[in-house]
Design an enzyme around this catalytic site. Structure first.
Site: not given
Length: 607
Positions: A299, A328, A346, A348, A350, A434, A480
């Site tokens: 993000c 991570r 991911q 992902d 946005h 979320k 997100h």
């Protein structure tokens, strides 16, 4: 010539008849498992007088208790403990609740020399302190609930499962304890079904099937939690990526690519550095102000693309999407195949939207996630979790007003759609609430897949703006979203859901041509090439094995479509088709087979 093969059972045929509710879904099971944990602790201390008890909570499929014992518990010890538990249960001991003062609880704990209980007592804020007794022989601090008498437990519906290491308070600097995992049910039939599912889960284990099907490997030389994708596994990833990328293009998303590292300062602005510093990979560089870290989330990078120029309200919604690999530093004990790794990709995206666009865009994202779940055949049993903040916790950033607006937007969406949902207090991300999609698989296990978040906080922290219709500068809202969550975790779940038997559109190899002999091999190779040119993942078996072995090999590798090529098939330009979904289908022309397979793949259907 073609051996008969029975078709796999449908998901409905595979559904077990015995229902196994989770502890959180059954007050009866909650009482049974809470009491069974006390009975287990009593049995352990009878057999091992030096053992000290710590905590013994219920978990969704059973319970556990942590013990500090000088000697390691063995498999033989577990059997002895379970036998002793049966004796305690059969004595029909009353389970008695007692309320005492904090001082009295402390006095009793010191009298039996249980230091862990003293620490637990310090954490109990409410008074009076509640103690539960098993008859007049054993007691522990506990809030309950419990059954009224041990006779309400069925010894034949209880089983001790395993022993694992555990640190006191989950802190590796504290004492190493031994955790005994167990399960308890209302009836022996439930226990038998639970054990059947466990055995089936072992057969479906994605680590086992992933290796057998040649999808991915792990290497000690590379490091734990870092999967290496083989050609077949890479095809599977690519198919999933291409599927979602096309869906996103159809819905107005724009693709972007961002670096694998970023400045520490970037993650300080977002708040990730302060919240998750220990979960990020160590900083590169001598000074924090100039340091870099491997990115743990996408993000902040997408925000920089948005912020690279002043946006007009006419450009919004501004939807950026990336299959971004993040890193991570998960603890080694928490790693597990593909479902918990240190490097993962991911899906992902946005979305930067005006406040007025928030509700409609959120609903569009939910529609995308539902479409993905349906295409993956996971739509038979799922629910939505509204992951909200815990107002008593200090781990969240942003104002109460921002949180209330974000949570209300999510609540409006699920109510508009009439979705089955529940609230998960404390499950929110630190910057926003979320909507998580929880899917139950073929073995009734729950997995979180897609997620969508509403965020008023990061636009504030990064000072994002757009030029409104009246010429003023206004703050956008961020959404997100990740329909897959991560490719690694999704593939691990799908391997287990399908037991490695992927639907036609996902299978790394969709068709295998099986020539009966050398005379048919060139024909099979040419047809396979024609299929590949038509976008079908096909290959010809070039080994010299007999037909029976060729078929067995293809079945073992779970190839969806097998095409047998004999002299007759070559003569009339045809193929003898059999599939894993429907068994033997007979002889078809090559062109008909191509058309039917292409149509099935395009519609995510069986052949």
């Amino acid at each position: 010539m073609v051996q008969q093969m029975s078709a796999p059972q449908s998901p409905a045929q595979q559904q077990p008849k015995v229902q196994l509710p989770r502890t959180s879904e059954s007050e009866t099971l909650k009482k049974i498992r809470h009491t069974a944990s006390h009975v287990m602790a009593m049995a352990v201390q009878k057999l091992f007088p030096k053992a000290q008890v710590t905590i013994g909570p219920w978990i969704e499929n059973g319970f556990y208790y942590d013990f500090d014992n000088p000697e390691s518990f063995t498999e033989k010890d577990l059997k002895a403990i379970q036998k002793e538990m049966a004796k305690i249960i059969n004595r029909k001991l009353p389970v008695i609740r007692e309320e005492v003062s904090r001082e009295e609880a402390e006095r009793r704990i010191k009298a039996i020399n249980e230091p862990y209980k003293l620490e637990i007592l310090e954490d109990i804020k409410q008074e009076p302190i509640t103690i539960y007794h098993l008859g007049d022989e054993w007691w522990d601090l506990c809030a309950g609930p419990h059954v009224e008498n041990t006779s309400e437990l069925n010894p034949k519906a209880i089983e001790l499962e395993s022993v694992a290491g555990a640190y006191w308070r989950g802190d590796e600097t504290k004492a190493q304890l031994q955790r005994i995992y167990a399960t308890a049910w209302e009836t022996p039939e439930q226990l038998a079904e639970y054990k059947r599912r466990k055995e089936e889960a072992l057969k479906r284990d994605h680590r086992k099937l992933g290796k057998e099907l040649g999808l991915f490997v792990f290497s000690d030389d590379v490091g734990p939690g870092l999967p290496l994708w083989t050609p077949k596994g890479t095809i599977l990833r690519s198919v999933l990526e291409d599927f979602l990328k096309q869906e996103q293009v159809n819905r107005g998303y724009q693709p972007v690519v961002t670096p694998h590292i970023g400045r520490v300062e970037l993650f300080k602005i977002s708040g990730h550095w302060q919240k998750y510093k220990d979960d990020l990979f160590p900083m590169m560089g001598e000074k924090e102000e100039e340091g870099f870290v491997l990115k743990a989330m996408n993000c902040p990078f997408h925000i920089q693309i948005y912020k690279s120029e002043l946006r007009s309200y006419r450009e919004l919604p501004f939807r950026l999407a990336e299959f971004g690999t993040v890193y991570r530093y998960e603890q080694s004990g928490e790693l597990g195949g593909l479902t918990r790794v240190r490097g993962f990709t991911q899906d992902d995206a946005h979305l930067f939207v005006t406040p007025e666009q928030l509700d409609s865009e959120f609903l569009n994202v939910v529609d995308l996630i539902l479409s993905v779940i349906k295409s993956l055949r996971l739509d038979q049993n799922f629910k939505a979790r509204l992951s909200f903040r815990d107002p008593t916790s200090d781990k969240y950033i942003g104002s109460d007003d921002a949180w209330n607006k974000a949570e209300n937007a999510i609540r409006r969406a699920v109510e508009t759609l009439g979705m089955d949902h529940f609230e998960g207090i404390g499950e929110a991300a630190f910057y926003g609430p979320k909507l998580d999609f929880i899917v139950r698989d073929a073995l009734d296990r729950e997995w979180q897949l897609g997620t969508v978040q509403v965020d008023y906080n990061l636009p504030e922290r990064f000072d994002l703006e757009y030029v409104a219709e009246d010429g003023t500068r206004k703050r956008p809202v961020m959404i997100h979203r990740a329909p897959f969550g991560s490719l690694e975790r999704l593939i691990g779940i799908l391997i287990e859901e399908y037991a490695g038997d992927f639907p036609l559109w996902l299978a790394p190899v969709q068709v295998r041509l099986l020539p009966v002999g050398d005379a048919q091999r060139d024909f099979a190779i040419n047809v396979a090439a024609k299929m590949r040119a038509a976008g079908i993942r096909a290959e010809a078996d070039k080994s010299n094995e007999r037909l029976g072995k060729l078929i067995r090999n293809a079945e073992k590798e779970k190839i969806p479509v097998m095409a047998v090529v004999g002299a007759k098939e070559v003569e009339v330009n045809s193929l003898s088709i059999r599939t894993r979904a429907a068994g033997e289908l007979g002889v078809m022309s090559v062109d008909d087979v191509l058309d039917k397979i292409k149509n099935a793949i395009a519609n995510h259907d069986t052949f």
